[in-house]
Design a protein around this motif. Structure first.
Motif: not given
Ligand code: NAD
Length: 350
Positions: A14-40
């Protein structure tokens, strides 16, 4: 006290204004490299900002309300074709719902970035619509691994949608107090959720760009979803589910209209819930607290304004009665249910 409680395993950032940074950290922690981003389509620009620095293999923008089965099938095919290892959903409940539909059959983990107060991101409930019937189910695979909450992503959510969505969250709290698996843990979460939503939503209504109000409402929405996921669907959710499916009503608005009627219906036979809701609102009674909040928010009042036909009242009584848990505090009859639906249809004060 005697109860069974499941706590779902999920990380919340939970961090206002930090979605991009928090998401990047999370992706790194999960070790994911092939993302599908779903957005309307509507949230495309917002999603591209948030996910700009990520290893996105494929963007997917075909999202539809209530997750039609054909839309889910196409999203699953895209995930398979691109050998995706992480789903990132950025949007409201419809977007999260599509990611869940993909996860349900593929087991690919989800990181959810919600942009409404729907709360789907914190539940293990999925929904799919086929032949005008919405099916729902519970499956551990659809619970997002992580939720990234950033209240600034909501400043563009129109006031009317914010109010309806916030009242949808409030309905999760209230209904969890008498749902089949209601327990003291859910009740504690629900009470704090009601307090936070009733503090935050008027600030959002007064100024939709007020991040403090957005944060408070978002925090309340998360608590509401956790309480709902654990307690299950009570009378309120069963009514909204049946009406939404039968008449293709908008989700959040339907919840916003129906809630005061169910609260007034159940309160006399649910004294503990009544006391908790009243205290969370800081009001003399639960119904007064909700009435006063709805007044401040200029909340939606009548189902007929959202496309429900008058003869739908009679048609809906049978399926709703069949779905309402037998443990509902106030015994349900055809007559009292018809009266409730009529009041909600015409917008009468409960
Ligand atoms: P939604 O996702 O359809 O979004 C409503 C509208 O708001 C859309 O037009 C969307 O484009 C727009 N929007 C979303 N975020 C925005 C933003 N930040 N700024 C501007 N516009 C924005 O509606 P919803 O109410 O969020 O979700 C409803 C769906 O979620 C229903 O299908 C419901 O069944 C499902 N749901 C599921 C669960 C669960 O536990 N499975 C819980 C709650 C809701």
């Amino acid at each position: 006290m005697r109860f069974v409680h499941d706590t779902l395993s999920q990380r919340v950032r939970f961090a206002s204004g930090e979605a991009a940074q928090q998401l990047a950290e999370e992706v790194e922690q999960l070790g994911a490299s092939r993302l599908m981003v779903i957005a309307a389509e509507q949230e495309k620009a917002l999603a591209h900002d948030v996910a700009a620095e990520l290893p996105v293999t494929v963007w997917h923008h075909e999202v539809a309300m209530h997750v039609p089965a054909a839309v889910a099938a196409r999203a699953r095919a895209v995930a398979a074709e691109h050998d995706v290892d992480l789903l990132v959903s950025i949007g409201g409940g419809s977007t999260t719902g599509l990611a869940k539909a993909v996860a349900l059959t593929t087991g690919i983990p989800i990181v959810a970035v919600p942009t409404t107060y729907a709360g789907s991101e914190a539940t293990d409930v999925w929904g799919l619509t086929e032949d005008a019937t919405k099916r729902t189910g519970v499956d551990a695979r659809v619970l997002p691994r992580t939720v990234v909450y950033d209240a600034t992503l909501m400043v563009g959510l129109p006031v009317a949608m914010s109010v309806a969505s916030g009242l949808n969250a409030l309905a999760h709290c209230v209904d969890s107090l008498w749902a089949p698996r209601a327990n003291p843990i859910n009740a504690a979460l629900a009470a704090e959720g009601i307090r936070a939503l009733s503090a935050g939503l008027p600030l959002v209504k007064a100024d939709p760009t007020d991040v403090e109000g957005r944060e408070e409402a978002l925090y309340g929405a998360y608590l509401s979803a956790v309480a709902f996921a654990s307690a299950g669907s009570g009378m309120h959710h069963k009514i909204c589910h049946v009406l939404g499916g039968m008449f293709n009503l908008p989700h959040a608005e339907t919840h916003a209209v129906v809630l005061p009627h169910v609260l007034a219906f159940n309160s006399p036979h649910a004294p503990e819930a009544e006391r908790r809701v009243a205290a969370a609102f800081g009001a003399d009674t639960a119904t007064q607290g909700l009435r006063s909040l709805r007044h401040r928010l200029d909340a939606p009042t009548a189902l007929r304004d959202y496309g429900m036909p008058e003869d739908g009242i009679t048609a809906a009584v049978g399926p709703i009665r069949a779905a309402i848990p037998p443990s509902n505090p106030t015994p349900v009859t055809d007559d009292n249910l018809t009266a409730l639906l009529r009041a909600a249809w015409e917008g009468a004060q409960p």
